[in-house]
Design a protein around this motif. Sequence first.
Motif, PDB file in Angstrom:
ATOM      1  N   PRO A 187       0.803  -1.238   0.000  1.00 37.71           N
ATOM      2  CA  PRO A 187       0.000   0.000   0.000  1.00 37.71           C
ATOM      3  C   PRO A 187       0.832   1.282   0.000  1.00 37.71           C
ATOM      4  N   PRO A 188       1.903   1.409   0.814  1.00 41.04           N
ATOM      5  CA  PRO A 188       2.694   2.636   0.734  1.00 41.04           C
ATOM      6  C   PRO A 188       3.389   2.826  -0.611  1.00 41.04           C
ATOM      7  N   LEU A 189       3.811   1.732  -1.244  1.00 45.06           N
ATOM      8  CA  LEU A 189       4.424   1.856  -2.569  1.00 45.06           C
ATOM      9  C   LEU A 189       3.411   2.358  -3.585  1.00 45.06           C
ATOM     10  N   LEU A 190       2.175   1.884  -3.492  1.00 51.66           N
ATOM     11  CA  LEU A 190       1.123   2.363  -4.386  1.00 51.66           C
ATOM     12  C   LEU A 190       0.835   3.842  -4.142  1.00 51.66           C
ATOM     13  N   ALA A 191       0.678   4.214  -2.877  1.00 54.13           N
ATOM     14  CA  ALA A 191       0.360   5.608  -2.552  1.00 54.13           C
ATOM     15  C   ALA A 191       1.478   6.549  -2.959  1.00 54.13           C
ATOM     16  N   GLY A 192       2.723   6.054  -2.937  1.00 47.43           N
ATOM     17  CA  GLY A 192       3.876   6.886  -3.254  1.00 47.43           C
ATOM     18  C   GLY A 192       4.348   6.808  -4.684  1.00 47.43           C
ATOM     19  N   ASP A 193       3.584   6.142  -5.559  1.00 50.57           N
ATOM     20  CA  ASP A 193       3.910   6.082  -6.992  1.00 50.57           C
ATOM     21  C   ASP A 193       5.243   5.392  -7.270  1.00 50.57           C
ATOM     22  N   ALA A 194       5.495   4.295  -6.610  1.00 50.01           N
ATOM     23  CA  ALA A 194       6.751   3.568  -6.806  1.00 50.01           C
ATOM     24  C   ALA A 194       6.772   2.867  -8.158  1.00 50.01           C
ATOM     25  N   VAL A 195       7.975   2.554  -8.606  1.00 56.65           N
ATOM     26  CA  VAL A 195       8.211   1.825  -9.848  1.00 56.65           C
ATOM     27  C   VAL A 195       9.173   0.682  -9.551  1.00 56.65           C
ATOM     28  N   VAL A 196       8.882  -0.494 -10.075  1.00 53.46           N
ATOM     29  CA  VAL A 196       9.722  -1.672  -9.864  1.00 53.46           C
ATOM     30  C   VAL A 196      10.726  -1.786 -11.008  1.00 53.46           C
ATOM     31  N   GLU A 197      11.992  -1.926 -10.658  1.00 52.38           N
ATOM     32  CA  GLU A 197      13.051  -2.141 -11.644  1.00 52.38           C
ATOM     33  C   GLU A 197      13.302  -3.647 -11.775  1.00 52.38           C
ATOM     34  N   ALA A 198      12.934  -4.198 -12.921  1.00 58.34           N
ATOM     35  CA  ALA A 198      13.143  -5.615 -13.192  1.00 58.34           C
ATOM     36  C   ALA A 198      14.172  -5.757 -14.308  1.00 58.34           C
ATOM     37  N   GLU A 199      14.835  -6.893 -14.342  1.00 56.10           N
ATOM     38  CA  GLU A 199      15.869  -7.087 -15.367  1.00 56.10           C
ATOM     39  C   GLU A 199      15.953  -8.554 -15.756  1.00 56.10           C
ATOM     40  N   SER A 200      16.260  -8.773 -17.025  1.00 64.57           N
ATOM     41  CA  SER A 200      16.553 -10.107 -17.533  1.00 64.57           C
ATOM     42  C   SER A 200      17.871 -10.060 -18.288  1.00 64.57           C
ATOM     43  N   ALA A 201      18.518 -11.204 -18.408  1.00 59.08           N
ATOM     44  CA  ALA A 201      19.793 -11.255 -19.128  1.00 59.08           C
ATOM     45  C   ALA A 201      19.615 -10.926 -20.599  1.00 59.08           C
ATOM     46  N   GLU A 202      18.488 -11.314 -21.184  1.00 57.85           N
ATOM     47  CA  GLU A 202      18.283 -11.143 -22.626  1.00 57.85           C
ATOM     48  C   GLU A 202      17.799  -9.746 -22.993  1.00 57.85           C
ATOM     49  N   ARG A 203      16.844  -9.190 -22.216  1.00 55.37           N
ATOM     50  CA  ARG A 203      16.197  -7.944 -22.618  1.00 55.37           C
ATOM     51  C   ARG A 203      16.615  -6.726 -21.806  1.00 55.37           C
ATOM     52  N   GLY A 204      17.391  -6.919 -20.768  1.00 49.32           N
ATOM     53  CA  GLY A 204      17.851  -5.794 -19.977  1.00 49.32           C
ATOM     54  C   GLY A 204      16.812  -5.326 -18.974  1.00 49.32           C
ATOM     55  N   VAL A 205      16.871  -4.021 -18.660  1.00 47.08           N
ATOM     56  CA  VAL A 205      16.058  -3.439 -17.592  1.00 47.08           C
ATOM     57  C   VAL A 205      14.672  -3.061 -18.102  1.00 47.08           C
ATOM     58  N   ARG A 206      13.679  -3.312 -17.256  1.00 43.44           N
ATOM     59  CA  ARG A 206      12.305  -2.894 -17.536  1.00 43.44           C
ATOM     60  C   ARG A 206      11.752  -2.230 -16.276  1.00 43.44           C
ATOM     61  N   MET A 207      11.136  -1.060 -16.450  1.00 46.63           N
ATOM     62  CA  MET A 207      10.560  -0.322 -15.326  1.00 46.63           C
ATOM     63  C   MET A 207       9.045  -0.540 -15.324  1.00 46.63           C
ATOM     64  N   ILE A 208       8.517  -1.062 -14.219  1.00 47.34           N
ATOM     65  CA  ILE A 208       7.105  -1.419 -14.117  1.00 47.34           C
ATOM     66  C   ILE A 208       6.456  -0.587 -13.013  1.00 47.34           C
ATOM     67  N   PRO A 209       5.523   0.319 -13.327  1.00 45.59           N
ATOM     68  CA  PRO A 209       4.807   1.029 -12.261  1.00 45.59           C
ATOM     69  C   PRO A 209       4.168   0.028 -11.310  1.00 45.59           C
ATOM     70  N   VAL A 210       4.275   0.296 -10.024  1.00 45.32           N
ATOM     71  CA  VAL A 210       3.807  -0.702  -9.058  1.00 45.32           C
ATOM     72  C   VAL A 210       2.305  -0.942  -9.187  1.00 45.32           C
ATOM     73  N   ALA A 211       1.570   0.047  -9.664  1.00 45.52           N
ATOM     74  CA  ALA A 211       0.131  -0.138  -9.864  1.00 45.52           C
ATOM     75  C   ALA A 211      -0.168  -1.171 -10.948  1.00 45.52           C
ATOM     76  N   GLU A 212       0.820  -1.452 -11.813  1.00 48.19           N
ATOM     77  CA  GLU A 212       0.655  -2.449 -12.871  1.00 48.19           C
ATOM     78  C   GLU A 212       1.395  -3.749 -12.560  1.00 48.19           C
ATOM     79  N   PHE A 213       2.050  -3.803 -11.413  1.00 47.82           N
ATOM     80  CA  PHE A 213       2.922  -4.934 -11.108  1.00 47.82           C
ATOM     81  C   PHE A 213       2.148  -6.162 -10.640  1.00 47.82           C
TER      82      PHE A 213
END
Length: 292
Positions: A119-145
């Motif tokens: 809930p605090p991450l949602l209220a604060g507009d957090a973004v999740v930094e995910a990464e894969s070896a093949e495609r690199g970094v992807r930024m995912i808004p926590v509301a879509e995570f």
Amino acid sequence: MDFLRPVTWEDALAAKAARPGALPVQGGTDVMVEINFDARRPEALLDLTRIRDLAEWDEADGRLRVGAGVPYARLITELGGRLPGLAQASRTVGSPQIRNRGTVGGNLGAASPAGDGHPPLLAGDAVVEAESAERGVRMIPVAEFFTGVKRNALAPDELIRAFWTPPASGPQYFSKIGTRNAMVIAVCSFAIALHPAERRAGTGLGSAAPTPRRAAEAEAFISAELDWDGRGPLTESAARRFGELVRDAASPIDDVRGTGDYRRHALAVLARRTLAWAWDDYRTGTAGKAAS
């Protein structure tokens, strides 16, 4: 069941790419419980605790970047003044031993609807930094995570590296209801963050739907209702309506911890209370205090 223990982030990504079914472990506070009760039996465990950069945080472009391996205890002591809502939630997690091991990154990976950090991450507009070896970094808004009960938006070969969030620009509060005052899974929880420069409020609901979620209509209503410039008092009617809209945003179930009707009622109460605390802090210019 195999046990994989990479030392570098690159090795971890390579291991996840080679073994997409490997289950990542940070603090293990969720994973090990499920394994001990035979609720899950992954083909392999991918232990990330030796990767040092996951346990670091820094600031860039006005946002905090918090590594997936930063434990709750350090988040409280090192970032409590800058992320008060998340620090308040972290104080309610388990025991001191669990707070020394458990991480927000692990909480995100588990994607439990009752996760205290969500809930605090949602209220604060957090973004999740995910990464894969093949495609690199992807930024995912926590509301879509969060995509379902204990399901998230990560691809099979991706790992959570960090989350990004702006430091609090206004008061933040988190509160939850449980069957006792400590070491308990939330019956329901609620977070609010005021963003005065943008004249808006953010919200986050926990243990109230198949996924953690925001209350968009409640946010729009109270953002328009509050006297941001004059800092006038919060009216009782506005607080009540805000609570009703938060309640209506929930779709809880009946389970052993509480009924759906009770959760809806409790969320309305939590929403009114945390809004009142946050607005009082904004009016008086004081910092938020821990709530549980």
